[in-house]
Design a protein around this motif. Structure first.
Motif, PDB file in Angstrom:
ATOM      1  N   ASN A  80       0.595  -2.155  -0.021  1.00  0.00           N
ATOM      2  CA  ASN A  80       0.077  -0.078  -0.328  1.00  0.00           C
ATOM      3  C   ASN A  80       0.989   1.206  -0.046  1.00  0.00           C
ATOM      4  O   ASN A  80       0.151   2.190  -0.682  1.00  0.00           O
ATOM      5  N   SER A  81       1.640   1.586   0.986  1.00  0.00           N
ATOM      6  CA  SER A  81       3.036   2.639   0.916  1.00  0.00           C
ATOM      7  C   SER A  81       3.675   2.885  -0.483  1.00  0.00           C
ATOM      8  O   SER A  81       3.976   3.724  -0.885  1.00  0.00           O
ATOM      9  N   SER A  82       3.708   1.348  -1.557  1.00  0.00           N
ATOM     10  CA  SER A  82       4.404   1.663  -2.915  1.00  0.00           C
ATOM     11  C   SER A  82       3.789   2.320  -3.499  1.00  0.00           C
ATOM     12  O   SER A  82       3.742   3.258  -4.808  1.00  0.00           O
ATOM     13  N   LEU A  83       2.037   1.798  -3.614  1.00  0.00           N
ATOM     14  CA  LEU A  83       1.136   1.899  -4.127  1.00  0.00           C
ATOM     15  C   LEU A  83       0.507   3.968  -4.474  1.00  0.00           C
ATOM     16  O   LEU A  83       0.516   3.942  -5.109  1.00  0.00           O
ATOM     17  N   TYR A  84       1.011   3.876  -2.748  1.00  0.00           N
ATOM     18  CA  TYR A  84       1.262   5.309  -2.911  1.00  0.00           C
ATOM     19  C   TYR A  84       1.665   6.582  -3.214  1.00  0.00           C
ATOM     20  O   TYR A  84       1.315   7.485  -3.827  1.00  0.00           O
ATOM     21  N   VAL A  85       2.973   6.083  -3.131  1.00  0.00           N
ATOM     22  CA  VAL A  85       4.576   6.425  -3.978  1.00  0.00           C
ATOM     23  C   VAL A  85       3.466   6.488  -5.692  1.00  0.00           C
ATOM     24  O   VAL A  85       3.625   7.812  -6.071  1.00  0.00           O
ATOM     25  N   LEU A  86       3.380   5.446  -5.887  1.00  0.00           N
ATOM     26  CA  LEU A  86       3.174   5.377  -7.359  1.00  0.00           C
ATOM     27  C   LEU A  86       1.641   5.940  -7.940  1.00  0.00           C
ATOM     28  O   LEU A  86       1.577   6.980  -9.210  1.00  0.00           O
ATOM     29  N   GLY A  87       0.872   6.676  -6.931  1.00  0.00           N
ATOM     30  CA  GLY A  87      -0.437   7.031  -7.294  1.00  0.00           C
ATOM     31  C   GLY A  87      -0.070   8.518  -7.277  1.00  0.00           C
ATOM     32  O   GLY A  87      -1.232   9.655  -7.709  1.00  0.00           O
ATOM     33  N   VAL A  88       0.239   9.195  -6.151  1.00  0.00           N
ATOM     34  CA  VAL A  88       0.442  10.241  -5.754  1.00  0.00           C
ATOM     35  C   VAL A  88       1.692  11.424  -6.755  1.00  0.00           C
ATOM     36  O   VAL A  88       1.731  11.978  -6.198  1.00  0.00           O
ATOM     37  N   VAL A  89       2.791  10.483  -6.037  1.00  0.00           N
ATOM     38  CA  VAL A  89       4.170  11.666  -6.770  1.00  0.00           C
ATOM     39  C   VAL A  89       3.757  12.150  -8.147  1.00  0.00           C
ATOM     40  O   VAL A  89       3.794  13.365  -8.452  1.00  0.00           O
ATOM     41  N   PRO A  90       3.296  10.865  -9.041  1.00  0.00           N
ATOM     42  CA  PRO A  90       3.122  12.226 -10.856  1.00  0.00           C
ATOM     43  C   PRO A  90       2.486  13.030 -10.530  1.00  0.00           C
ATOM     44  O   PRO A  90       2.810  14.034 -11.681  1.00  0.00           O
ATOM     45  N   ALA A  91       1.378  12.470 -10.311  1.00  0.00           N
ATOM     46  CA  ALA A  91      -0.060  14.279 -10.194  1.00  0.00           C
ATOM     47  C   ALA A  91       0.554  15.048  -9.220  1.00  0.00           C
ATOM     48  O   ALA A  91       0.754  16.403  -9.756  1.00  0.00           O
ATOM     49  N   LEU A  92       1.370  15.132  -8.154  1.00  0.00           N
ATOM     50  CA  LEU A  92       2.191  16.387  -7.562  1.00  0.00           C
ATOM     51  C   LEU A  92       3.756  16.758  -8.142  1.00  0.00           C
ATOM     52  O   LEU A  92       3.911  17.465  -7.627  1.00  0.00           O
ATOM     53  N   MET A 221      11.406  20.179  -9.975  1.00  0.00           N
ATOM     54  CA  MET A 221      10.849  19.079 -10.706  1.00  0.00           C
ATOM     55  C   MET A 221      11.454  17.629  -9.332  1.00  0.00           C
ATOM     56  O   MET A 221      10.700  16.879  -9.357  1.00  0.00           O
ATOM     57  N   VAL A 222      12.758  17.671  -9.805  1.00  0.00           N
ATOM     58  CA  VAL A 222      13.804  16.737  -9.304  1.00  0.00           C
ATOM     59  C   VAL A 222      13.746  16.313  -7.503  1.00  0.00           C
ATOM     60  O   VAL A 222      12.838  16.147  -6.480  1.00  0.00           O
ATOM     61  N   LEU A 223      13.705  17.754  -7.248  1.00  0.00           N
ATOM     62  CA  LEU A 223      12.840  18.200  -5.550  1.00  0.00           C
ATOM     63  C   LEU A 223      11.926  17.815  -5.302  1.00  0.00           C
ATOM     64  O   LEU A 223      11.659  17.324  -4.348  1.00  0.00           O
ATOM     65  N   VAL A 224      10.728  18.458  -5.768  1.00  0.00           N
ATOM     66  CA  VAL A 224       9.248  17.912  -5.267  1.00  0.00           C
ATOM     67  C   VAL A 224       9.083  16.391  -5.909  1.00  0.00           C
ATOM     68  O   VAL A 224       8.504  15.671  -4.555  1.00  0.00           O
ATOM     69  N   ALA A 225      10.101  15.510  -6.581  1.00  0.00           N
ATOM     70  CA  ALA A 225       9.923  14.757  -6.585  1.00  0.00           C
ATOM     71  C   ALA A 225      10.151  13.590  -4.833  1.00  0.00           C
ATOM     72  O   ALA A 225       9.600  12.721  -5.198  1.00  0.00           O
ATOM     73  N   ALA A 226      10.984  14.450  -4.887  1.00  0.00           N
ATOM     74  CA  ALA A 226      11.777  13.752  -3.844  1.00  0.00           C
ATOM     75  C   ALA A 226      11.198  13.613  -2.818  1.00  0.00           C
ATOM     76  O   ALA A 226      10.783  12.923  -1.489  1.00  0.00           O
ATOM     77  N   LEU A 227      10.549  15.023  -2.452  1.00  0.00           N
ATOM     78  CA  LEU A 227       9.935  15.258  -0.718  1.00  0.00           C
ATOM     79  C   LEU A 227       8.872  14.813  -1.298  1.00  0.00           C
ATOM     80  O   LEU A 227       7.996  14.262  -0.317  1.00  0.00           O
ATOM     81  N   ALA A 228       7.245  14.152  -2.167  1.00  0.00           N
ATOM     82  CA  ALA A 228       6.403  13.800  -1.958  1.00  0.00           C
ATOM     83  C   ALA A 228       6.997  12.207  -2.833  1.00  0.00           C
ATOM     84  O   ALA A 228       5.906  12.283  -1.825  1.00  0.00           O
ATOM     85  N   SER A 229       8.025  11.841  -2.854  1.00  0.00           N
ATOM     86  CA  SER A 229       8.169  10.333  -2.626  1.00  0.00           C
ATOM     87  C   SER A 229       7.826  10.245  -1.041  1.00  0.00           C
ATOM     88  O   SER A 229       7.905   8.854  -0.496  1.00  0.00           O
TER      89      SER A 229
END
Length: 301
Positions: A80-92, A221-229
């Motif tokens: 569930n935590s991994s799916l959360y990353v896959l679902g949330v990070v691209p959108a954020l 974008m890399v910074l946002v991806a890291a923070l959101a992940s």
């Protein structure tokens, strides 16, 4: 006499300089040591013990980590935590950038929209979560509207996957304004001449976005991806409020941080086992950040 006084004063300053910076840094270092370093070291040590809430525990080596491999709830939480990353990070990563582009131009009234988009960020996650729970409830606002248009009621808070998707929607909605501000700061540093030159060459809005804006804010974008992940993998409040303390039907919506809370609290909490899960969470988040940074370096090269 004057030169003697000056030289003695200079010697006193030189003697004080080595310790003065540490005096200024001491309050911050004490706070960081008490609330960051000590809990981290304590968690790391407890992960190799069988400590419980009221029992000190003894050293058990890798027993807790071996138990994780055979714990079904651990694998459910990891999934569930991994799916959360896959679902949330691209959108954020993408949606706040598009939102920042909309409010980037200085036109009358734009400050109101910037404030409106940022409002969810300053709201308490508990308040936000409860509002969304009321809206998505079986008899909430969303289901009432769906029933009015003839779609019928949907079990947003009773279906395993819909609970997870609803929690993702809350995370994205609440994080849009925060990452929008980061992108606005980056967009302010993009030279206007680049857009003007691209427009003269006949590039349309989409082409200018892909060829000018995205390369200019790629590091952001890399910074946002890291923070959101990291934030997405450590999600707790949204899923806890949507799924309840049990983690949804049969605990199928439990995340790793929820498992840590459930396992390590209470009078009989398994602090050692919960610490082992926490170490895994830390290791995975560290790997996620390294992967994002490595992908950024590879793209640059």
């Amino acid at each position: 006499m004057a030169s003697t006084a000056v030289s003695s004063g200079a010697r006193r300053i030189r003697r004080q300089l080595p310790t003065s910076p540490w005096l200024f840094a001491a309050p911050g270092l004490l706070i960081a040591g008490a609330f960051i370093l000590y809990p981290f070291v304590s968690t790391l040590v407890n992960a190799f013990t069988d400590r419980r809430t009221l029992v000190p525990g003894e050293f058990v080596g890798l027993a807790n980590f071996r138990e994780l491999l055979h714990d079904d709830m651990f694998w459910i939480g990891l999934r569930n935590s991994s799916l959360y990353v896959l679902g949330v990070v691209p959108a954020l990563v993408l949606l706040p950038l598009l939102l920042a582009l909309l409010v980037h131009k200085s036109i009358p009234g734009i400050t109101f929209f910037r404030s409106a988009f940022y409002t969810p960020v300053v709201a308490s996650i508990v308040v936000v979560g409860l509002v969304w729970v009321w809206m998505l409830d079986e008899r909430g606002l969303v289901n009432s509207l769906l029933e009015t248009v003839g779609v019928g009621r949907i079990g947003f808070l009773s279906d395993q996957w819909l609970i997870l998707l609803s929690a993702m929607a809350v995370t994205v909605w609440k994080g849009l304004g925060y990452y929008m501000i980061i992108y606005l700061a980056a967009l302010a540093n993009v030279p206007r001449e680049l857009h003007e030159a691209a427009a003269v060459d006949g590039a349309g809005p989409v082409r200018r976005f892909l060829s000018v804006t995205v390369p200019a804010v790629r590091s952001t974008m890399v910074l946002v991806a890291a923070l959101a992940s990291v934030a997405a993998f450590k999600v707790f409040s949204e899923v806890y409020l949507m799924a309840g303390p049990s983690g949804g039907p049969a605990g199928e919506d439990t995340t790793l941080v929820m498992l840590v809370q459930r396992t390590g609290t209470g009078l009989t909490g398994r602090v050692g086992y919960a610490s082992a899960i926490s170490v895994v969470v830390f290791a995975v988040t560290l790997v996620l950040m390294l992967l994002v940074l490595r992908a950024d370096r590879k793209e640059e090269s």
